[in-house]
Design an enzyme around this catalytic site. Structure first.
Site, PDB file in Angstrom:
ATOM      1  CG  ASN A 209      55.095  -9.598 -93.341  1.00 22.93           C
ATOM      2  OD1 ASN A 209      55.019  -9.887 -92.156  1.00 22.93           O
ATOM      3  ND2 ASN A 209      54.013  -9.394 -94.099  1.00 22.93           N
ATOM      4  CG  ASP A 278      51.498  -2.753 -98.595  1.00 21.48           C
ATOM      5  OD1 ASP A 278      50.423  -2.745 -97.955  1.00 21.48           O
ATOM      6  OD2 ASP A 278      52.565  -2.279 -98.145  1.00 21.48           O
ATOM      7  N   PRO A 304      43.935  -5.598-101.498  1.00 24.04           N
ATOM      8  CG  PRO A 304      42.260  -6.986-100.681  1.00 24.04           C
ATOM      9  CD  PRO A 304      43.451  -6.971-101.582  1.00 24.04           C
ATOM     10  CG  ASP A 305      44.662  -0.336 -96.824  1.00 25.35           C
ATOM     11  OD1 ASP A 305      44.266  -0.707 -95.692  1.00 25.35           O
ATOM     12  OD2 ASP A 305      45.634   0.414 -96.979  1.00 25.35           O
ATOM     13  CB  ILE A 306      42.070  -5.391 -94.487  1.00 30.24           C
ATOM     14  CG1 ILE A 306      42.542  -6.448 -95.484  1.00 30.24           C
ATOM     15  CG2 ILE A 306      40.947  -5.930 -93.616  1.00 30.24           C
ATOM     16  CD1 ILE A 306      43.273  -7.618 -94.870  1.00 30.24           C
ATOM     17  CG  PHE A 322      49.514  -1.949 -84.967  1.00 29.16           C
ATOM     18  CD1 PHE A 322      48.264  -2.049 -84.381  1.00 29.16           C
ATOM     19  CD2 PHE A 322      50.642  -2.091 -84.164  1.00 29.16           C
ATOM     20  CE1 PHE A 322      48.133  -2.285 -83.023  1.00 29.16           C
ATOM     21  CE2 PHE A 322      50.523  -2.333 -82.809  1.00 29.16           C
ATOM     22  CZ  PHE A 322      49.268  -2.426 -82.235  1.00 29.16           C
ATOM     23  CE  LYS A 336      51.874   3.275 -93.075  1.00 32.50           C
ATOM     24  NZ  LYS A 336      52.715   2.248 -92.497  1.00 32.50           N
TER      25      LYS A 336
END
Ligand code: C5P
Length: 414
Positions: A209, A278, A304-306, A322, A336
């Site tokens: 990205n 993601d 994984p969502d760190i 963020f 979020k």
């Protein structure tokens, strides 16, 4: 944001020719409102007399570690405690080496070890001495410990050579000291993730990205400037490590997760600035995929969502996320914040000129479960400082809340 001038400055003078400028420095510091006490190294006495400093500072000058008269009045521990700021100007190569080694064989080096005040050095030496690998290594060691180097400046030197090694001029030193921030995060460990992650499709292609890493690096720098020990976990970016920051480079989200989770256990604060992918290809191809096939499908699986994992740790750090959004900024950020159980979220709009990815500017709305603070528009550097101040004040509040929890605990009766 406070930029108050440090009131009590302990000025260390070591044995370089630039010591003659230190008398002017004392006068300027006093003009700026500081109280100044001068400590001279044995080498400095060869260049300028204590009487000069006594006259310009209006205070007795200290030169001896083991001095009966001084011990009864202002000994090394008292001087170390007295100072709000220690500044050594000029700081010679020898003094820098001794400080890096932790020696305490004269008054000034002992004070530098004994003080909890921030220590700044204005190096002054011959340009070859300054660029010698030994001096470079000593400076790097000191910076890692939080010592601030101011300069040196470049130009004509007393030895006849030209190059870096001149002491920064007194007027400039006063300006820099006045802008040194209070060490609001001294003694804290701050973990920051920054940049993108790359998720391999095959050995030559990846999903990435547009994150440049600049916001995360600015936050790491601001946390360091505020006195924290900073661990920075960086995805693939082309940025220099801010001085004094411990950096680990990673490529994929899973690598970032492993390093971040390891470090989060000892961190007081986690600021998750990285634009973590993601999804990743379920089965990266071992060989380069060839074109010409009628249809190529890449199956994706969730990463994984760190930040959510860190926020879920039992005794985890204060966790700041963020939210880079192109629309419905606040609504998405709030979702979020609660979905990931964060303590704070910094919402910033991306996809428009003048803020977000690939820009030096940004605009941040800081949201907590109990309110919001608009940090406004500005350079990423400036916004990073504001964010760090908000984090520091949140940490203080938390400590206060914990303390009052304890004080209000019902008596157990034993
Ligand atoms: O849900 P979204 O990815 O937009 O959330 C952004 C926040 O979550 C950022 O703080 C980002 O660093 C973090 N994040 C993460 N791990 C992921 C995805 C996002 O830590 N896999």
């Amino acid at each position: 944001m406070s930029s108050k001038f440090h009131n009590k400055i302990l000025l260390g003078v070591t044995g370089g020719i630039a010591a003659y400028k230190s008398a002017d420095l004392v006068r300027r510091l006093r003009d700026a409102g500081a109280e100044v006490r001068v400590v001279m190294s044995p080498g400095a006495l060869a260049f300028i007399t204590p009487l000069t400093f006594q006259a310009v500072s209006g205070n007795p000058v200290h030169t001896q570690l083991l001095d009966e008269a001084a011990e009864a009045g202002m000994g090394h521990i008292e001087l170390a405690r007295w100072a709000d700021q220690v500044l050594v100007a000029p700081a010679t190569a020898n003094f820098i080496a001794r400080l890096a080694q932790g020696l305490a064989d004269d008054l000034l080096s002992t004070i530098c070890l004994a003080t909890t005040a921030p220590v700044a050095l204005a190096p002054a030496m011959n340009q070859k001495m300054w660029s010698h690998p030994a001096t470079c290594a000593n400076c790097a060691t000191l910076e890692l410990r939080g010592v601030r180097l101011i300069g040196p400046a470049s130009g004509a030197q007393a030895c006849g050579e030209t190059g870096p090694g001149r002491m920064v001029e007194p007027s400039e030193l006063v300006k820099v000291l006045a802008t040194l921030r209070e060490s609001v995060l001294a003694g804290r460990h701050v973990l920051v993730t920054a940049g993108p992650t790359y998720e391999d499709i095959d050995p030559v292609r990846f999903i990435g990205n547009r994150s440049s890493g600049r916001m995360g690096f600015a936050i790491a720098q601001a946390a360091r400037d505020a006195g924290a020990r900073v661990s920075l976990v960086a995805g693939p970016v082309a940025l220099e490590t801010p001085p004094g920051v411990e950096r680990t480079d990673v490529r994929s989200a899973r690598e970032m997760r492993d390093v971040a989770l390891d470090l989060a256990v000892s961190a007081d604060v986690f600021i998750s600035v990285a634009a973590v992918a993601d999804y990743r290809p379920a089965r990266p191809a071992a060989q380069k995929l060839k074109k010409g096939l009628p249809k190529q499908k890449i199956e994706l699986v969730a990463n994984p969502d760190i930040v959510a994992e860190v926020a879920a740790l039992e005794h985890g750090p204060l966790t700041v996320g963020f939210a880079a959004e192109t629309e419905k900024l606040k609504e998405h950020a709030l979702q979020k914040l609660s979905r990931k159980s964060l303590d704070m979220i910094a919402a910033n709009r991306v996809g428009q000129a003048g803020s977000g990815f690939d820009s030096d500017q940004n605009e941040i709305l800081l949201i907590t479960p109990s309110g919001e603070q608009n940090l406004g528009k500005g350079s990423k550097r400036k916004l990073a400082q504001l964010l760090i101040e908000a984090v520091a004040s949140r940490l203080k509040d938390e400590e206060f809340e914990n303390r009052s929890d304890k004080n209000n605990r019902p008596a157990t009766g034993n």
